[in-house]
Design a protein around this motif. Structure first.
Motif, PDB file in Angstrom:
ATOM      1  N   HIS A  85      42.280  32.398  42.508  1.00 20.94           N
ATOM      2  CA  HIS A  85      40.897  32.335  42.023  1.00 20.94           C
ATOM      3  C   HIS A  85      40.073  33.572  42.373  1.00 20.94           C
ATOM      4  O   HIS A  85      38.841  33.539  42.311  1.00 20.94           O
ATOM      5  N   ASN A  93      33.345  31.846  33.173  1.00 20.99           N
ATOM      6  CA  ASN A  93      34.792  31.691  33.065  1.00 20.99           C
ATOM      7  C   ASN A  93      35.282  32.301  31.755  1.00 20.99           C
ATOM      8  O   ASN A  93      34.624  32.182  30.717  1.00 20.99           O
ATOM      9  N   THR A 144      28.019  28.691  36.371  1.00 25.92           N
ATOM     10  CA  THR A 144      29.368  29.168  36.023  1.00 25.92           C
ATOM     11  C   THR A 144      30.450  28.692  36.977  1.00 25.92           C
ATOM     12  O   THR A 144      31.640  28.889  36.704  1.00 25.92           O
ATOM     13  N   GLY A 154      37.074  33.657  40.199  1.00 24.67           N
ATOM     14  CA  GLY A 154      37.931  33.473  39.040  1.00 24.67           C
ATOM     15  C   GLY A 154      38.131  34.722  38.205  1.00 24.67           C
ATOM     16  O   GLY A 154      37.970  35.858  38.665  1.00 24.67           O
ATOM     17  N   GLN A 155      38.549  34.510  36.945  1.00 21.87           N
ATOM     18  CA  GLN A 155      38.849  35.541  35.952  1.00 21.87           C
ATOM     19  C   GLN A 155      40.115  36.330  36.279  1.00 21.87           C
ATOM     20  O   GLN A 155      40.356  37.391  35.695  1.00 21.87           O
ATOM     21  N   THR A 191      39.524  29.932  37.069  1.00 22.51           N
ATOM     22  CA  THR A 191      38.114  29.571  36.964  1.00 22.51           C
ATOM     23  C   THR A 191      37.328  29.949  38.213  1.00 22.51           C
ATOM     24  O   THR A 191      37.874  30.162  39.293  1.00 22.51           O
ATOM     25  N   ASN A 192      36.036  30.011  38.048  1.00 22.74           N
ATOM     26  CA  ASN A 192      35.093  30.269  39.126  1.00 22.74           C
ATOM     27  C   ASN A 192      34.929  28.983  39.936  1.00 22.74           C
ATOM     28  O   ASN A 192      34.472  27.965  39.410  1.00 22.74           O
TER      29      ASN A 192
END
Length: 428
Positions: free
Chosen positions: A63, A154, A95, A73-74, A87-88
């Protein structure tokens, strides 16, 4: 089997999956949850325990994008079906998971369904995290709610059709997902059960050390049987086969050192496993790592035992070329007889990771080199330099073959084509 018969079988399997998915959707087991244990303000010791458990689950590794904010995330996760993005999970209201409750978080871990009721893709190891207890889930939730929020949207997954249709996950879950917290084995010790809980649940070791099908799932009976890690070009060895990484013959201390320090007298960790030790295992208590070692050592052996020496299978010219390359480039650290100077320079003679049926890891180490992780108990590890720029494919194949069959090792020869196929692989 004729083509019409294969088609009929495929249609039958599809119908069974659809029917199972419909029944699963009607039952909705993810809606049957234990009540939360969080009531009011959370004590610091709960947050600290949650941080420790998040380390055990290696949440930060997935994450957190390279050079990104922790837990925001990302991070791209390449799969055979397309790129997925993590994901965040910071407590940002817009978010992240700032508006999630402890119930939402537990449902996600335990059932693989997020706050919006969407089925999660199994790149998120909910098939393992379902074993996490409610109390531990609540502690992890409390910790994540204490970290700095990061406002970072995200990123949508980039999956090919039909894998971008989440409804198909109902069929996957019918085949591969068994919901339920870990149940202790009353025939085993408390230490063994602690190790099993950590490895089967938060550690999600089976995600890498179990071969996956074309649908991205694995059978329970195949757990820890080894397999290629999709899209990473590393082989995660079997933890049950003495031909690969079966630990039944290892001392507990050697297993503990390998997991926690990243190096032991039996070998060192590289590649994806080095990341696990760096981000997660080095922070775990001596007691927990020992419990994991006890569990791993107890795994019943499956498959092949160690192979007989295979040097006679290799052409004399290849052996001589491999010997010369080894003497010029490898013997200084690993010794003329492959005994190494552990734990800094691991042995090659009798090293199961060298002898495995799959030569992928050995070839990659010759080509790309590698470093054991810097850990609390091994802060200045030794590393191996890459030789891709010095050796041609024939030389890489010859020296890899040599170390796999010399000194009584039971590996098999490597071809120049195999070396060439891995030469352009990006180091992960």
């Amino acid at each position: 089997m004729t083509r019409p018969a294969k088609l009929a079988l495929g249609v039958l399997v599809l119908l069974v999956l659809v029917a199972g998915g419909v029944l699963l959707w009607q039952a909705r087991p993810w809606e049957k949850l234990a009540p939360t244990t969080i009531r009011g303000p959370v004590a610091d010791d709960v947050i600290s325990r949650g941080e420790y458990l998040a380390r055990a689950g290696d949440c930060v590794a997935c994450h957190t994008a390279p050079a990104g904010r922790e837990f925001a995330g990302q991070r791209a996760m390449p799969t055979p079906f397309g790129n997925m993005y993590t994901t965040n999970i910071t407590p940002d209201d817009e978010t992240g998971i700032g508006r999630w409750t402890a119930d939402d978080f537990y449902r996600m871990l335990h059932t693989g369904v997020n706050r919006n009721g969407e089925l999660l893709y199994p790149a998120m190891p909910f098939a393992n995290y379902t074993k996490v207890t409610r109390a531990d889930s609540d502690a992890i939730y409390a910790y994540l709610m204490s970290v700095p929020p990061v406002k970072q949207p995200n990123r949508p997954h980039e999956l090919r059709f039909p894998f971008n249709q989440r409804e198909l996950l109902l069929g996957w879950r019918t085949l591969y997902f068994k919901q339920g917290e870990y149940q202790p084995d009353t025939k085993q010790s408390a230490e063994w059960n602690r190790g099993a809980y950590l490895l089967q649940g938060l550690g999600h070791c089976s995600m890498c050390h179990t071969a996956v099908s074309a649908l991205g799932g694995s059978r329970e009976q195949e757990t820890f049987s080894g397999g290629m890690i999709p899209n990473q070009n590393w082989y995660a060895p079997s933890l049950t086969s003495n031909r690969e990484a079966g630990l039944g013959e290892w001392d507990i201390k050697d297993i503990v050192d390998l997991l926690q320090a990243g190096a032991s007298k039996r070998g060192a960790v590289y590649g994806p496993m080095a990341e696990v030790t760096y981000h997660s295992l080095q922070y775990m208590t001596d007691e927990d790592v020992r419990a994991m070692a006890v569990y791993l050592k107890s795994l019943p052996p499956k498959g092949e035992q160690r192979a007989e020496p295979q040097a006679q299978m290799v052409a004399p010219g290849t052996m001589e070329l491999g010997r010369r390359v080894y003497a010029a480039n490898c013997a200084m650290c690993h010794g003329d007889e492959g005994r190494g100077f552990p734990p800094g320079f691991p042995p090659l003679a009798g090293n199961q990771s060298i002898e495995m049926a799959s030569p992928v890891n050995a070839i990659r180490m010759v080509l790309n080199g590698g470093y054991a992780p810097a850990t609390r108990k091994n802060p200045r590890p030794y590393g191996m330099p890459p030789f891709a720029h010095l050796l041609n494919d024939e030389e890489v194949a010859a020296v890899t073959t040599y170390i796999r069959v010399a000194w009584g090792n039971g590996g098999t020869p490597v071809t120049a084509a195999q070396a060439n196929a891995l030469r352009s692989v990006t180091i992960e």
